[in-house]
Design an enzyme around this catalytic site. Structure first.
Site, short mmCIF file in Angstrom:
data_model
loop_
_atom_site.label_atom_id
_atom_site.label_comp_id
_atom_site.label_asym_id
_atom_site.label_seq_id
_atom_site.Cartn_x
_atom_site.Cartn_y
_atom_site.Cartn_z
N SER A 11 1.70 -9.73 -0.92
CA SER A 11 1.37 -8.30 -0.83
C SER A 11 1.71 -7.68 0.52
CB SER A 11 -0.11 -8.08 -1.15
OG SER A 11 -0.92 -8.88 -0.30
N GLU A 67 -10.45 7.43 4.23
CA GLU A 67 -11.12 6.55 5.17
C GLU A 67 -10.26 5.30 5.31
OE1 GLU A 67 -11.94 6.79 2.00
OE2 GLU A 67 -11.54 4.71 1.41
N LYS A 74 0.81 -1.22 0.00
CA LYS A 74 0.00 0.00 0.00
C LYS A 74 0.84 1.27 0.00
CE LYS A 74 -4.52 -1.37 1.69
NZ LYS A 74 -4.37 -2.82 2.02
C1 LIG Z 1 -5.15 -3.86 1.60
C2 LIG Z 1 -4.41 -5.10 1.31
C3 LIG Z 1 -4.77 -5.95 0.24
C4 LIG Z 1 -5.98 -5.73 -0.61
O1 LIG Z 1 -5.95 -4.57 -1.42
P1 LIG Z 1 -5.76 -4.63 -2.98
O2 LIG Z 1 -6.10 -3.24 -3.41
O3 LIG Z 1 -6.71 -5.65 -3.53
O4 LIG Z 1 -4.36 -5.00 -3.26
C5 LIG Z 1 -3.99 -7.06 -0.01
N1 LIG Z 1 -2.91 -7.36 0.75
C6 LIG Z 1 -2.54 -6.58 1.78
C7 LIG Z 1 -1.35 -6.97 2.58
C8 LIG Z 1 -3.27 -5.43 2.10
O5 LIG Z 1 -2.89 -4.67 3.14
#
Ligand SMILES: *Cc1c(COP(=O)(O)O)cnc(C)c1O
Length: 381
Positions: free
Chosen positions: A361, A95, A73
């Site tokens: 992610s 938000e 993010k």
């Molecule tokens: C917020 C988040 C997501 C989901 O958001 P996307 O916009 O679909 O990528 C996925 N993995 C992590 C670690 C997150 O914090």
């Protein structure tokens, strides 16, 4: 679709982004930040033990869990913060649901010396105390939202209201590839670095491209970032992994593309999970970052054209992947990312001789209390 009073403000953001994002100064400063603040490039890791345990395809992970603040993010929050600075804005606003976007945005605001205002439902504030503390430590103002369901949807409404009163000095910073134009495009552009790095790194490690590229999909930003690096490679299959929650019944999952239909949500047209009245349906998944009844419009497009495939993993598969990759690889994944790991574990045995690259992610530190209190150490899964 967008509330009319917001239209001029999104037009301003659109025009500013078109102009500023192409300037040499903006590009150079963002490149500097990626390297010297975020710690990019993040590596690609070969998950040797997991690959051997699954049998079949070789599994690799792009390590966004090693990006500063522990998830992808920050890639778009730093871009949005830099845009705010170039626009002469004094404040970043958003938000947040579980608080992940709020923490990343508060980090960006601190870096750029901007004020930060985060709207969060009272229920989420009680549930996600560590992230509230983090935001406050980073200097953000956390505005509790006490009406309606006191959760994410009300936080969006509350933040839109506050933004309208101060749009001349603030930038609304959306947390995924969702919302009105230019956000789906802009957030994807800021996440593009993930796919570009991953493609180069994978080529260097293996001499070729992965056969399958996969990522979890909530709003869809980490998936768009990774996909965008491989979108012109016709031999690479793209897979978005949605959360199947506890069942395929409406209200018990958040698999928008798998089960949804065309519709509008939060001022943009995409695919939506709808209830019997045509309103966005309640959703459930063990990974709160995937908890959204809509999806980025570009994913709806990639689905429609068949360029990307969408499938789903349920809570149990994600939890099993969470425990397995922790033990076999020494990587505790975010529960969101565990959906991508679960997909790789399910697919690997079907594809001997091939390779699967997933987006890790984020890291799972935020999830360890919840997981161990509810599921122990995975003995009963
Ligand atoms: C917020 C988040 C997501 C989901 O958001 P996307 O916009 O679909 O990528 C996925 N993995 C992590 C670690 C997150 O914090």
């Amino acid at each position: 679709m967008l509330p009319p009073p917001l239209e001029p403000h999104f037009k301003e953001i659109r025009e500013a982004y078109d102009r500023i994002s192409k300037s040499a100064d903006f590009i150079a400063e963002l490149r500097h930040i990626r390297k010297h603040f975020q710690g990019r490039p993040t590596p690609v890791s070969y998950l040797k033990n997991l690959s051997e345990q699954c049998g079949g395809a070789q599994i690799y992970a792009k390590r966004e869990d090693l990006n500063h603040t522990g998830a992808h993010k920050l890639n778009h929050c730093m871009g949005e913060g830099l845009l705010a600075k170039f626009m002469g804005k004094k404040k970043l606003m958003a938000e947040t649901g579980a608080g992940q976007h709020g923490v990343a945005l508060a980090t960006a605001a601190a870096y750029f010396g901007l004020e930060c205002e985060i709207h969060m439902g009272e229920i989420d504030i009680a549930k996600e105390a560590p992230n509230v503390t983090r935001m406050k430590l980073l200097g953000a103002e956390v505005v509790p939202v006490g009406f309606g369901g006191r959760s994410l949807k009300e936080a969006v409404d509350s933040c839109f209201g506050s933004y309208m009163e101060q749009a001349d000095r603030a930038l609304f910073a959306i947390g995924s590839v969702v919302g009105p134009h230019p956000f789906p495009m802009m957030v994807r552009d800021f996440q593009h670095v993930v796919g570009v790095e991953a493609r180069d790194q994978f080529l260097e490690m293996t001499g070729g491209l992965p056969d399958i590229v996969a990522a979890c999909v909530g709003g869809g930003s980490n998936a768009m970032g990774l996909f965008s690096g491989f979108i012109d490679d016709d031999d690479v299959e793209l897979y978005g992994v949605e959360p199947m929650g506890t069942s395929s019944k409406l209200g018990e999952h958040a698999a928008t593309i798998t089960f949804g239909e065309d519709g509008d949500i939060h001022g943009f047209r995409t695919m939506v999970l709808k209830d019997e009245n045509g309103e966005p349906a309640p959703v459930h998944t063990v990974a709160s970052g995937l908890d959204y009844p809509g999806v980025g419009p570009e994913h709806a497009h990639l689905h429609r054209t068949g360029k990307a495939n969408y499938t789903a993993c349920d809570d149990k598969e994600a939890l099993n992947a969470f425990f397995t990759v922790s033990r076999t690889e020494g990587i505790i994944p975010a529960l969101e990312s565990a959906h991508a790991v679960a997909f790789a574990m399910r697919e690997a045995p079907k594809h001997p001789g091939k390779s699967i690259l997933i987006n890790m992610s984020g890291r799972g530190d935020k999830d360890i209390d919840y997981v161990t209190e509810n599921f122990g150490f995975g003995e009963d899964l």
